[in-house]
Scaffold this motif. Structure first.
Motif, PDB file in Angstrom:
ATOM      1  N   UNK A 139      41.848 -43.019  82.489  1.00 49.62           N
ATOM      2  CA  UNK A 139      40.724 -42.174  82.063  1.00 49.62           C
ATOM      3  C   UNK A 139      40.920 -41.705  80.618  1.00 49.62           C
ATOM      4  N   UNK A 140      42.163 -41.403  80.257  1.00 48.66           N
ATOM      5  CA  UNK A 140      42.448 -41.001  78.872  1.00 48.66           C
ATOM      6  C   UNK A 140      42.183 -42.156  77.908  1.00 48.66           C
ATOM      7  N   UNK A 141      42.538 -43.375  78.303  1.00 40.34           N
ATOM      8  CA  UNK A 141      42.252 -44.543  77.464  1.00 40.34           C
ATOM      9  C   UNK A 141      40.751 -44.717  77.278  1.00 40.34           C
ATOM     10  N   UNK A 142      39.997 -44.513  78.335  1.00 35.94           N
ATOM     11  CA  UNK A 142      38.542 -44.636  78.240  1.00 35.94           C
ATOM     12  C   UNK A 142      37.971 -43.578  77.297  1.00 35.94           C
ATOM     13  N   UNK A 143      38.492 -42.349  77.379  1.00 28.02           N
ATOM     14  CA  UNK A 143      38.025 -41.298  76.472  1.00 28.02           C
ATOM     15  C   UNK A 143      38.316 -41.660  75.015  1.00 28.02           C
ATOM     16  N   UNK A 144      39.492 -42.267  74.785  1.00 29.75           N
ATOM     17  CA  UNK A 144      39.837 -42.714  73.429  1.00 29.75           C
ATOM     18  C   UNK A 144      38.800 -43.714  72.916  1.00 29.75           C
ATOM     19  N   UNK A 145      38.437 -44.651  73.766  1.00 25.11           N
ATOM     20  CA  UNK A 145      37.459 -45.659  73.355  1.00 25.11           C
ATOM     21  C   UNK A 145      36.115 -45.026  73.016  1.00 25.11           C
TER      22      UNK A 145
ATOM     23  N   UNK B   6      39.560 -55.940  79.930  1.00 24.89           N
ATOM     24  CA  UNK B   6      39.806 -54.787  79.047  1.00 24.89           C
ATOM     25  C   UNK B   6      38.521 -54.218  78.476  1.00 24.89           C
ATOM     26  N   UNK B   7      37.387 -54.840  78.733  1.00 31.61           N
ATOM     27  CA  UNK B   7      36.074 -54.391  78.269  1.00 31.61           C
ATOM     28  C   UNK B   7      35.983 -54.340  76.735  1.00 31.61           C
ATOM     29  N   UNK B   8      36.798 -55.142  76.080  1.00 29.93           N
ATOM     30  CA  UNK B   8      36.763 -55.258  74.618  1.00 29.93           C
ATOM     31  C   UNK B   8      37.062 -53.940  73.913  1.00 29.93           C
ATOM     32  N   UNK B   9      37.828 -53.076  74.546  1.00 26.83           N
ATOM     33  CA  UNK B   9      38.198 -51.835  73.863  1.00 26.83           C
ATOM     34  C   UNK B   9      39.234 -52.149  72.791  1.00 26.83           C
ATOM     35  N   UNK B  10      39.298 -51.381  71.724  1.00 31.98           N
ATOM     36  CA  UNK B  10      40.270 -51.657  70.655  1.00 31.98           C
ATOM     37  C   UNK B  10      41.702 -51.553  71.160  1.00 31.98           C
ATOM     38  N   UNK B  11      42.529 -52.469  70.730  1.00 28.44           N
ATOM     39  CA  UNK B  11      43.932 -52.472  71.169  1.00 28.44           C
ATOM     40  C   UNK B  11      44.644 -51.192  70.762  1.00 28.44           C
ATOM     41  N   UNK B  12      44.163 -50.539  69.720  1.00 29.78           N
ATOM     42  CA  UNK B  12      44.824 -49.325  69.218  1.00 29.78           C
ATOM     43  C   UNK B  12      44.825 -48.188  70.230  1.00 29.78           C
ATOM     44  N   UNK B  13      43.909 -48.191  71.186  1.00 25.18           N
ATOM     45  CA  UNK B  13      43.863 -47.064  72.136  1.00 25.18           C
ATOM     46  C   UNK B  13      45.114 -47.028  73.007  1.00 25.18           C
ATOM     47  N   UNK B  14      45.743 -48.189  73.220  1.00 24.25           N
ATOM     48  CA  UNK B  14      46.872 -48.237  74.148  1.00 24.25           C
ATOM     49  C   UNK B  14      48.123 -47.563  73.586  1.00 24.25           C
TER      50      UNK B  14
END
Length: 499
Positions: free
Chosen positions: A18-24, A210-218
């Motif tokens: 959920x935190x990763x999703x918020x970052x995106x 990964x829904x094409x989210x930026x790799x930087x969020x990880x």
């Protein structure tokens, strides 16, 4: 769509995802509705690829974001000319935010959108579970439980969206009842509870997008765990030098095989030899020596009656495998007390673990403990059900108390060592491994790898995956039921030799 053998290694808790999703959304400006659209598209594509003949789909939607994914799937299926029905759980008025947007898109199509009335249409070819996602933190009840039971009673295959409803995303335990899906597609980050405990019964084949989210969020999250499998672990193997000799690959000593348990020590010894140990000795009962030598003359079987004979053998060993078939009588007690004090690297298994539970010794980093849930419970002084209720917490508690590397066996075997490596979860293996002797083979595999120079933690991870992959190869043609521990031997040899 990625399949299990190409899934990412990184595993997260539900809160972390959920935190990763918020970052995106907040840092990179990807609208939540767009992420929901991408999730629905990925799930729809997988369903079409996996079940191309399914013409009538039933999409079960909750009121949260998981339900929003479901509305996207339903709309895409309808636009593709399929017959689609949405079954609603929870009050429609409670659907809000991005899920509301996609629910309204579905409503605009004027297709079936029905309240769950206790039953599901019999003529559906495919069920989509988009009920609750990762937010569930208590046992299912009421209409939600009834819906899951209806899904499981239906003849159509099930695709679970993000996680099967009723499965705890962090622990892999069923919260009362859970959907038993043929496949599960997870998004943004793989949840660690998808691969251990009761999860394999619920998830089916696991897919990821990964829904094409930026790799930087990880970079914002430290891994909760790592998924390990033979595909990755096998890349660590290297061919032997042309000038190698047996002394380069260590000497494994297996201590065990009390009256009636000679096969356990034999299996462990042969497994150590099959994965490449240079020499393997067995310290066992006299009556087992002839049988071992007749079946596998390459093993050096010694009749040992007490402490003195074992000390002599230990002086020539490079690694000790203590416990297979050791028994609970005086003979085993004597050998255990000598072995547990030996200063070299050790693999502690079976009855040696039970003795360790009765009288713990000082922790050591060069030990590998290989308990099944019952043995783990004795080591922790709890019931086996408590271990299985949170396998991650159990393996962490074992490692803190006993040191070294702990291998908590079972579906989704866990490995945790004394170093900085995140906890590992093995996603290989199959139910055919639920038979006598499998643990003895694993102990021998790990011991054989340590003998060849692998550090105990590395040997445990490599050995768990090698053992599971050998079992997967062994059942590929003849099926899971009736798999014997000795059936793994030829596959161990083939797998441990890199192409």
């Amino acid at each position: 769509m990625p399949k299990t053998e190409t899934l990412p290694a990184a595993l997260y808790t539900a809160d972390q995802v959920r935190a990763l999703e918020r970052q995106a959304i907040e840092r990179f400006g990807i609208p939540g509705a767009e992420l929901m659209q991408r999730a629905g598209e990925a799930a729809f594509a997988l369903a079409r690829e996996r079940w191309p003949e399914a013409r009538c789909w039933c999409v079960l939607c909750g009121t949260g974001n998981n339900g929003g994914d479901g509305f996207v799937i339903a709309r895409l299926a309808a636009e593709a000319g399929l017959e689609v029905r949405v079954i609603q759980l929870g009050e429609r008025e409670r659907i809000a935010g991005d899920a509301r947007l996609h629910a309204d898109h579905w409503a605009a199509l004027e297709r079936p959108w029905m309240e769950f009335d206790g039953a599901l249409p019999r003529d559906c070819d495919l069920l989509i579970d988009a009920l609750l996602g990762t937010g569930l933190d208590r046992e299912l009840g009421g209409a939600w439980r009834a819906a899951v039971e209806a899904i499981n009673a239906h003849s159509a295959p099930v695709l679970a969206v993000d996680i099967p409803t009723g499965l705890d995303a962090d622990r892999g335990v069923v919260l009362g009842v859970a959907v038993r899906a043929a496949a599960t597609i997870s998004f943004i980050g793989l949840k660690r509870g998808l691969f251990t405990g009761e999860a394999p019964d619920c998830c089916g084949e696991v897919f990821f997008d990964a829904l094409e989210v930026p790799a930087a969020i990880y970079a914002s999250q430290i891994l909760s765990a790592r998924r390990i499998d033979w595909t990755r672990e096998a890349t660590r193997l290297r061919p032997r030098r042309r000038t190698a000799h047996k002394g380069d690959f260590g000497h494994v000593l297996v201590v065990g095989g009390d009256h009636g348990f000679g096969g356990a020590a034999h299996l462990a010894g042969e497994a150590a030899a099959r994965v490449g140990a240079g020499l393997v000795s067995l310290a066992t009962r006299k009556r087992h020596v002839a049988a071992v030598l007749a079946a596998r003359p390459e093993l050096m079987a010694h009749a040992v009656n007490g402490r003195k004979g074992l000390r002599s053998l230990l002086s020539r060993a490079s690694v000790l495998v203590l416990g297979p078939g050791l028994g609970r009588r005086g003979w085993g007690d004597e050998l255990y007390h000598v072995g547990i004090d030996w200063p070299g690297p050790q693999v502690i298994d079976a009855d040696a673990l039970n003795r360790l539970a009765e009288k713990p010794v000082a922790p050591r980093d060069d030990r590998v403990l290989t308990p099944h849930p019952g043995e783990a419970a004795r080591l922790l002084g709890v019931e086996a059900a408590e271990v299985q209720a949170d396998r991650f917490a159990a393996v962490e508690a074992l490692q803190r108390r006993y040191g070294g590397t702990v291998v908590l066996k079972g579906a989704g075997t866990l490995v945790l060592g004394p170093g900085q490596r995140p906890l590992a979860v093995c996603s290989d293996g199959n139910p055919g491994m639920a038979s006598g002797g499998m643990g003895d083979v694993l102990a021998g595999v790990i011991g054989g790898l340590i003998a060849q120079g692998w550090m105990p933690e590395e040997a445990a991870e490599l050995g768990v995956c090698l053992h599971a992959a050998a079992a997967d190869r062994a059942v590929a043609r003849e099926g899971e039921c009736g798999l014997l521990a000795s059936d793994l031997m030829p596959h161990l040899r083939r797998l441990v030799n890199p192409a």
